[in-house]
Scaffold this active site. Structure first.
Site, short mmCIF file in Angstrom:
data_model
loop_
_atom_site.label_atom_id
_atom_site.label_comp_id
_atom_site.label_asym_id
_atom_site.label_seq_id
_atom_site.Cartn_x
_atom_site.Cartn_y
_atom_site.Cartn_z
N ARG A 52 0.93 -1.24 -0.22
CA ARG A 52 0.23 0.04 -0.16
C ARG A 52 0.84 1.28 0.06
O ARG A 52 0.67 2.35 -0.62
CB ARG A 52 -1.17 0.08 1.24
CG ARG A 52 -1.56 1.38 1.34
CD ARG A 52 -2.92 1.52 2.39
NE ARG A 52 -2.88 0.42 3.08
CZ ARG A 52 -2.37 0.62 4.52
NH1 ARG A 52 -1.49 1.96 4.65
NH2 ARG A 52 -2.25 -0.16 5.58
N TYR A 61 -15.51 16.88 -16.54
CA TYR A 61 -15.93 15.31 -16.56
C TYR A 61 -17.05 15.29 -15.50
O TYR A 61 -16.83 15.66 -14.28
CB TYR A 61 -14.60 14.53 -16.29
CG TYR A 61 -15.09 13.08 -15.75
CD1 TYR A 61 -15.85 12.49 -17.04
CD2 TYR A 61 -14.56 12.58 -14.69
CE1 TYR A 61 -16.22 11.08 -16.56
CE2 TYR A 61 -14.96 10.97 -14.20
CZ TYR A 61 -15.94 10.47 -15.52
OH TYR A 61 -16.44 9.17 -15.09
N ASP A 85 -6.33 18.62 -15.57
CA ASP A 85 -6.70 17.52 -15.81
C ASP A 85 -6.28 17.03 -17.12
O ASP A 85 -6.82 17.50 -18.07
CB ASP A 85 -8.17 17.11 -15.66
CG ASP A 85 -8.51 15.67 -16.10
OD1 ASP A 85 -7.76 14.96 -16.64
OD2 ASP A 85 -9.60 15.11 -15.43
N LYS A 117 -7.55 6.10 -19.58
CA LYS A 117 -7.49 6.34 -21.02
C LYS A 117 -6.26 6.28 -21.79
O LYS A 117 -5.86 5.10 -22.14
CB LYS A 117 -8.05 7.80 -20.92
CG LYS A 117 -9.12 8.00 -20.06
CD LYS A 117 -10.51 7.16 -20.18
CE LYS A 117 -11.62 7.77 -19.40
NZ LYS A 117 -11.79 7.34 -18.02
N1 PLP Z 1 -10.96 13.02 -16.07
C1 PLP Z 1 -11.45 12.80 -17.34
C2 PLP Z 1 -11.21 13.76 -18.21
C3 PLP Z 1 -12.13 11.52 -17.57
O1 PLP Z 1 -12.59 11.29 -18.85
C4 PLP Z 1 -12.13 10.42 -16.56
C5 PLP Z 1 -13.07 9.35 -16.62
O2 PLP Z 1 -13.66 9.38 -17.87
C6 PLP Z 1 -11.66 10.87 -15.18
C7 PLP Z 1 -11.07 11.93 -15.02
C8 PLP Z 1 -12.14 9.64 -14.13
O3 PLP Z 1 -11.02 8.75 -14.20
P1 PLP Z 1 -11.49 7.27 -14.02
O4 PLP Z 1 -12.41 6.67 -14.60
O5 PLP Z 1 -10.26 6.46 -14.15
O6 PLP Z 1 -11.70 7.37 -12.42
#
Ligand code: PLP
Length: 385
Positions: free
Chosen positions: A55, A108, A180, A205
């Site tokens: 962890r 998001y 992000d 992604k």
């Molecule tokens: N940030 C963006 C731009 C996303 O498209 C996503 C998920 O689709 C996330 C964060 C969240 O990521 P996760 O699904 O890996 O938790």
């Protein structure tokens, strides 16, 4: 062996940074250290930097963190169990009750939900603003503002924020800028070099790149912040397992090649859709008519693999297209080698319904994969009818 990767090219860093052959066996590829615990030299005898419990740290995860830090040109990366776990760690490390953050109006849906529905319970307030309009961002700042939370390009409307300008606004207010960078990846854009303080990723992604692993990461140059994030991650435990870290590291190695091809294919598809009579609007920062094109061209190497568009005949017609494509798979998520189609209003962004975030009902989002672009265009044309 090279010790300093910073002067080397992106593709070289992706393959070598943090990934020296295994010192014991010579294994060229970093092993999956599938272990929860580590033998210690004696009671209390663990040396600084040694491993004691997975962890806290795991060598496969360390390799991933070093590689991603090298790609973002950063001092530190911490890997998390998901993109949301990474975002949550940043929010809970930086913000305290009474603090305020400014969030993009096209964030998001899951990020919006976390801030709007969960952090609000702890007395953290937010204001939603169009981050492509610097005056609107300035107006949203309060004395308690500690963060500006930015996506660029945004999900799902592919809006572009001028990251350097936003960093200036944040710093003038004594706040930090978080970017992000999931859509762009460090191959297309390195926000810390543009003045951002923190980068978060859903490594699920493009970084993983093959739709086979969920993960997240936080990237920063700040030593103290890294320590606080490390402390919270160890305390709360949102770590990726060794195999997940390994899959993500494997994905990173081909990131540059994949992003070139994603961008090639998306550019062609955006141009094709822009001419289609059933398409009323295309959102792609690579199109010269996109309002963020200039800012994107300034801060991005290319324009990426995400394209959104609106169906001229409304929501029902858009839903039909999403159910008719044969190569574009109807699915959430993005950034894998295969092409995906989704309806943000009913799928990824359903959690924003009724909020100030506006997703048009006739909008479809494409994650353009790396297949033969002629096949992808034929599939979309057939589905549009
Ligand atoms: N940030 C963006 C731009 C996303 O498209 C996503 C998920 O689709 C996330 C964060 C969240 O990521 P996760 O699904 O890996 O938790």
């Amino acid at each position: 062996m090279v010790d300093d990767y910073s002067a080397l090219g992106f593709e070289t860093r992706a393959i070598h940074a943090g990934q020296k052959p295994d010192p014991r066996t010579g294994a060229v590829i970093v092993p999956i250290y599938q272990t929860s615990t580590y033998a210690q030299d004696g009671v209390g005898g663990t040396r600084e930097g040694d491993y004691e419990y997975s962890r806290t740290a795991n060598p496969t995860r360390t390799a991933l963190e070093q590689a991603l830090a090298a790609l973002e040109g950063a001092r530190h990366t911490l890997a998390f169990a998901s993109g949301m776990a990474a975002s949550d760690a940043v929010l809970r490390t930086v913000l305290r009750p009474g603090d305020h953050l400014v969030l993009g109006n096209d964030a998001y849906g899951g990020t919006f939900r976390l801030i709007d529905k969960v952090l609000s319970l702890w007395g953290i307030e937010h204001t939603v603003a169009d981050l492509s309009k610097i005056d609107e961002v300035r107006a949203a700042i309060r004395p308690e503002t500690k963060l500006i939370w930015c996506e660029s390009p945004t999900n799902p409307l592919l809006g572009v924020a001028d990251i350097a300008a936003l960093a200036g606004v944040a710093h003038d207010a004594g706040a930090r800028l978080v970017v992000d960078n999931t859509f762009a990846t460090p191959y297309l854009q390195t926000p810390l070099a543009l003045g951002a303080d923190i980068v978060v990723h859903s490594t699920t992604k493009y970084l993983g790149g093959h739709s086979d692993v969920v993960g997240g990461a936080v990237v920063t140059d700040e030593d103290d912040l890294r320590e606080q994030l490390f402390y919270l991650r160890n305390a709360a435990g949102a770590v990726p397992g060794p195999f997940d870290a390994w899959l993500t590291l494997r994905g990173l190695k081909t990131l540059a090649l994949r992003m070139e091809r994603h961008s090639d294919n998306a550019e062609l598809i955006a141009q094709t859709l822009a001419k289609h009579p059933k398409v009323s609007k295309v959102y792609y920062p690579g199109l010269p008519e996109h309002p963020g094109h200039e800012a994107a061209a300034k801060q991005m190497r290319r324009f990426g693999g995400m394209v959104s568009f609106r169906h001229a005949d409304g929501e029902e017609a858009a839903l039909q297209v999403a159910s008719r494509t044969k190569l574009f798979i109807l699915a959430e998520s993005l950034g894998g080698i295969e092409s995906l189609i989704e309806h943000p209003g009913r799928m990824t962004h359903a959690s924003t319904a009724g909020s100030t975030l506006q997703v048009p009902a006739d909008l479809l989002r494409l994650s353009v994969g790396i297949e033969d672009p002629r096949d992808l265009i034929a599939d979309l044309n057939a589905a549009l009818g």
